[in-house]
Design a protein around this motif. Structure first.
Motif, PDB file in Angstrom:
ATOM      1  N   LEU A  52     -12.395  -2.961  19.587  1.00  0.00           N
ATOM      2  CA  LEU A  52     -11.044  -3.589  19.020  1.00  0.00           C
ATOM      3  C   LEU A  52     -11.104  -3.203  17.686  1.00  0.00           C
ATOM      4  CD1 LEU A  52     -12.857  -7.685  18.850  1.00  0.00           C
ATOM      5  CD2 LEU A  52     -10.971  -6.593  20.107  1.00  0.00           C
ATOM      6  N   ASP A  53      -9.671  -2.916  17.134  1.00  0.00           N
ATOM      7  CA  ASP A  53      -9.413  -2.020  16.547  1.00  0.00           C
ATOM      8  C   ASP A  53      -9.703  -3.118  15.002  1.00  0.00           C
ATOM      9  OD1 ASP A  53      -8.479  -0.179  14.042  1.00  0.00           O
ATOM     10  OD2 ASP A  53      -6.853  -0.310  14.867  1.00  0.00           O
ATOM     11  N   THR A  54     -10.479  -2.255  13.786  1.00  0.00           N
ATOM     12  CA  THR A  54     -10.665  -3.225  12.470  1.00  0.00           C
ATOM     13  C   THR A  54      -9.829  -3.836  11.865  1.00  0.00           C
ATOM     14  OG1 THR A  54     -10.625  -0.843  11.175  1.00  0.00           O
ATOM     15  CG2 THR A  54     -12.958  -1.713  11.950  1.00  0.00           C
ATOM     16  N   ALA A  55      -8.021  -2.791  12.055  1.00  0.00           N
ATOM     17  CA  ALA A  55      -6.991  -3.384  11.257  1.00  0.00           C
ATOM     18  C   ALA A  55      -6.841  -4.796  12.610  1.00  0.00           C
ATOM     19  CB  ALA A  55      -5.688  -1.917  12.151  1.00  0.00           C
ATOM     20  N   ASP A  56      -6.919  -5.198  13.960  1.00  0.00           N
ATOM     21  CA  ASP A  56      -6.365  -6.569  14.024  1.00  0.00           C
ATOM     22  C   ASP A  56      -7.390  -7.709  12.727  1.00  0.00           C
ATOM     23  OD1 ASP A  56      -5.272  -5.041  16.295  1.00  0.00           O
ATOM     24  OD2 ASP A  56      -6.829  -5.374  17.152  1.00  0.00           O
ATOM     25  N   VAL A  57      -7.822  -7.665  12.219  1.00  0.00           N
ATOM     26  CA  VAL A  57      -8.737  -8.231  11.478  1.00  0.00           C
ATOM     27  C   VAL A  57      -8.282  -8.648   9.761  1.00  0.00           C
ATOM     28  CG1 VAL A  57     -10.544  -8.728  12.798  1.00  0.00           C
ATOM     29  CG2 VAL A  57     -10.479  -7.469  10.275  1.00  0.00           C
ATOM     30  N   LEU A  58      -7.416  -7.659   9.856  1.00  0.00           N
ATOM     31  CA  LEU A  58      -6.254  -7.344   8.294  1.00  0.00           C
ATOM     32  C   LEU A  58      -5.501  -8.991   8.045  1.00  0.00           C
ATOM     33  CD1 LEU A  58      -5.141  -3.855   8.070  1.00  0.00           C
ATOM     34  CD2 LEU A  58      -7.322  -5.001   7.184  1.00  0.00           C
ATOM     35  N   PRO A  59      -5.313  -9.655   7.398  1.00  0.00           N
ATOM     36  CA  PRO A  59      -4.529 -10.658   6.778  1.00  0.00           C
ATOM     37  C   PRO A  59      -3.355  -9.689   7.374  1.00  0.00           C
ATOM     38  CG  PRO A  59      -5.598  -9.929   4.902  1.00  0.00           C
ATOM     39  CD  PRO A  59      -5.966  -9.034   5.778  1.00  0.00           C
ATOM     40  N   PRO A  60      -1.409 -10.770   7.926  1.00  0.00           N
ATOM     41  CA  PRO A  60      -0.746 -10.676   8.530  1.00  0.00           C
ATOM     42  C   PRO A  60      -0.477  -9.525   7.010  1.00  0.00           C
ATOM     43  CG  PRO A  60      -1.402 -12.822   8.851  1.00  0.00           C
ATOM     44  CD  PRO A  60      -2.793 -12.194   7.958  1.00  0.00           C
ATOM     45  N   ALA A  61      -0.077  -9.689   5.862  1.00  0.00           N
ATOM     46  CA  ALA A  61       0.442  -8.981   4.975  1.00  0.00           C
ATOM     47  C   ALA A  61       0.360  -7.823   5.045  1.00  0.00           C
ATOM     48  CB  ALA A  61       0.643  -9.563   3.172  1.00  0.00           C
ATOM     49  N   LEU A  62      -0.717  -7.171   5.118  1.00  0.00           N
ATOM     50  CA  LEU A  62      -1.490  -5.833   5.703  1.00  0.00           C
ATOM     51  C   LEU A  62      -1.081  -5.442   6.458  1.00  0.00           C
ATOM     52  CD1 LEU A  62      -4.888  -6.474   3.002  1.00  0.00           C
ATOM     53  CD2 LEU A  62      -2.953  -5.500   2.606  1.00  0.00           C
ATOM     54  N   GLN A  63      -1.392  -5.955   7.502  1.00  0.00           N
ATOM     55  CA  GLN A  63      -0.915  -5.552   9.382  1.00  0.00           C
ATOM     56  C   GLN A  63       0.705  -5.388   8.610  1.00  0.00           C
ATOM     57  OE1 GLN A  63      -1.698  -8.121  11.433  1.00  0.00           O
ATOM     58  NE2 GLN A  63      -3.839  -8.137  11.580  1.00  0.00           N
ATOM     59  N   LEU A  64       1.583  -6.220   8.344  1.00  0.00           N
ATOM     60  CA  LEU A  64       3.172  -5.771   8.613  1.00  0.00           C
ATOM     61  C   LEU A  64       3.060  -4.332   7.540  1.00  0.00           C
ATOM     62  CD1 LEU A  64       4.258  -9.134   8.172  1.00  0.00           C
ATOM     63  CD2 LEU A  64       4.524  -7.653  10.005  1.00  0.00           C
ATOM     64  N   ARG A  65       2.394  -4.386   5.878  1.00  0.00           N
ATOM     65  CA  ARG A  65       2.035  -3.266   5.363  1.00  0.00           C
ATOM     66  C   ARG A  65       1.573  -2.358   6.391  1.00  0.00           C
ATOM     67  NH1 ARG A  65       1.015  -3.564  -0.550  1.00  0.00           N
ATOM     68  NH2 ARG A  65       2.120  -4.592  -1.380  1.00  0.00           N
ATOM     69  N   ARG A  66       0.894  -2.466   6.973  1.00  0.00           N
ATOM     70  CA  ARG A  66      -0.170  -0.943   7.794  1.00  0.00           C
ATOM     71  C   ARG A  66       1.425  -0.406   8.885  1.00  0.00           C
ATOM     72  NH1 ARG A  66      -6.416   0.190   9.088  1.00  0.00           N
ATOM     73  NH2 ARG A  66      -5.182   1.561  10.748  1.00  0.00           N
ATOM     74  N   GLU A  67       1.890  -1.278   9.375  1.00  0.00           N
ATOM     75  CA  GLU A  67       3.159  -0.415  10.607  1.00  0.00           C
ATOM     76  C   GLU A  67       4.265  -0.192   9.249  1.00  0.00           C
ATOM     77  OE1 GLU A  67       5.786  -3.989  13.217  1.00  0.00           O
ATOM     78  OE2 GLU A  67       4.324  -4.375  12.170  1.00  0.00           O
ATOM     79  N   ARG A  68       4.301  -0.792   8.902  1.00  0.00           N
ATOM     80  CA  ARG A  68       5.817  -0.251   8.058  1.00  0.00           C
ATOM     81  C   ARG A  68       5.329   1.329   7.498  1.00  0.00           C
ATOM     82  NH1 ARG A  68       8.036   0.653   2.775  1.00  0.00           N
ATOM     83  NH2 ARG A  68       9.488   0.721   2.462  1.00  0.00           N
ATOM     84  N   ALA A  69       3.828   1.660   7.526  1.00  0.00           N
ATOM     85  CA  ALA A  69       3.766   2.767   6.861  1.00  0.00           C
ATOM     86  C   ALA A  69       3.507   3.511   7.853  1.00  0.00           C
ATOM     87  CB  ALA A  69       2.234   2.419   6.338  1.00  0.00           C
ATOM     88  N   GLY A  70       3.459   3.289   9.253  1.00  0.00           N
ATOM     89  CA  GLY A  70       3.863   4.255  10.268  1.00  0.00           C
ATOM     90  C   GLY A  70       5.550   4.673  10.919  1.00  0.00           C
ATOM     91  N   TYR A  71       6.287   3.967  10.139  1.00  0.00           N
ATOM     92  CA  TYR A  71       7.977   4.342  10.298  1.00  0.00           C
ATOM     93  C   TYR A  71       8.132   6.028  10.121  1.00  0.00           C
ATOM     94  CZ  TYR A  71       8.547  -0.378  11.916  1.00  0.00           C
ATOM     95  OH  TYR A  71       7.607  -1.958  12.761  1.00  0.00           O
TER      96      TYR A  71
END
Length: 158
Positions: A52-71
């Motif tokens: 499992l990736d530790t990013a999977d346990v982040l709160p949804p808002a932080l997961q979205l921020r992480r996704e946005r950083a990859g664009y």
């Protein structure tokens, strides 16, 4: 002078005398992780063992921020502008849904910013064109040298 022995201590002593603890897996090996200053070492090790990736346990808002950083780098595998726009519209819809969740407690929620679809599509086009124009030697090495987008500090919003 006899020492008081609780029921649990008695069970452990009797099991040791019977040899119930002999030949256990890991017997004789040192315990690992006890000198690690991170209090969550065991959870991280378990997640790594489970794949499992530790990013999977982040709160949804932080997961979205992480996704946005990859664009837009994470969108390079998409072949059409319509597909990129669909992914970005989906991201913005998920951000709006996250913002509509009720706030619990006195602490303001962490918000993920939406993306300007046209701006990111333009960045995607530029990146794709540079990738296509680059010589093959550079393209192969570029996959290994991914340069992350500069991080925006939380105190510099806007």
């Amino acid at each position: 002078m006899q020492r008081y022995e609780s029921w649990v201590e008695k069970q452990i002593r009797e099991a040791t005398e019977r040899g119930d603890f002999d030949d256990l897996p890991g017997a004789g090996r040192p315990l690992t992780g006890l000198d690690d200053p991170d209090p969550d070492w065991w959870a991280k090790r378990k997640m790594a063992a489970e794949g499992l990736d530790t990013a999977d346990v982040l709160p949804p808002a932080l997961q979205l921020r992480r996704e946005r950083a990859g664009y837009p780098e994470s969108l390079l595998d998409l072949t059409s502008e319509d597909a990129v726009r669909a992914v970005l519209r989906d991201y913005n819809a998920r951000v709006v849904d996250e913002r509509r969740r009720p706030v619990v407690g006195p602490i303001p929620p962490v918000l993920a910013p939406t993306v300007d679809v046209d701006e990111v599509v333009g960045q995607w086009r530029e990146l794709r064109d540079r990738r296509a124009a680059a010589p093959p030697e550079v393209t192969e090495g570029a996959a290994e040298r991914v340069v992350p987008a500069p991080r925006r500090r939380w105190w510099r919003r806007g």
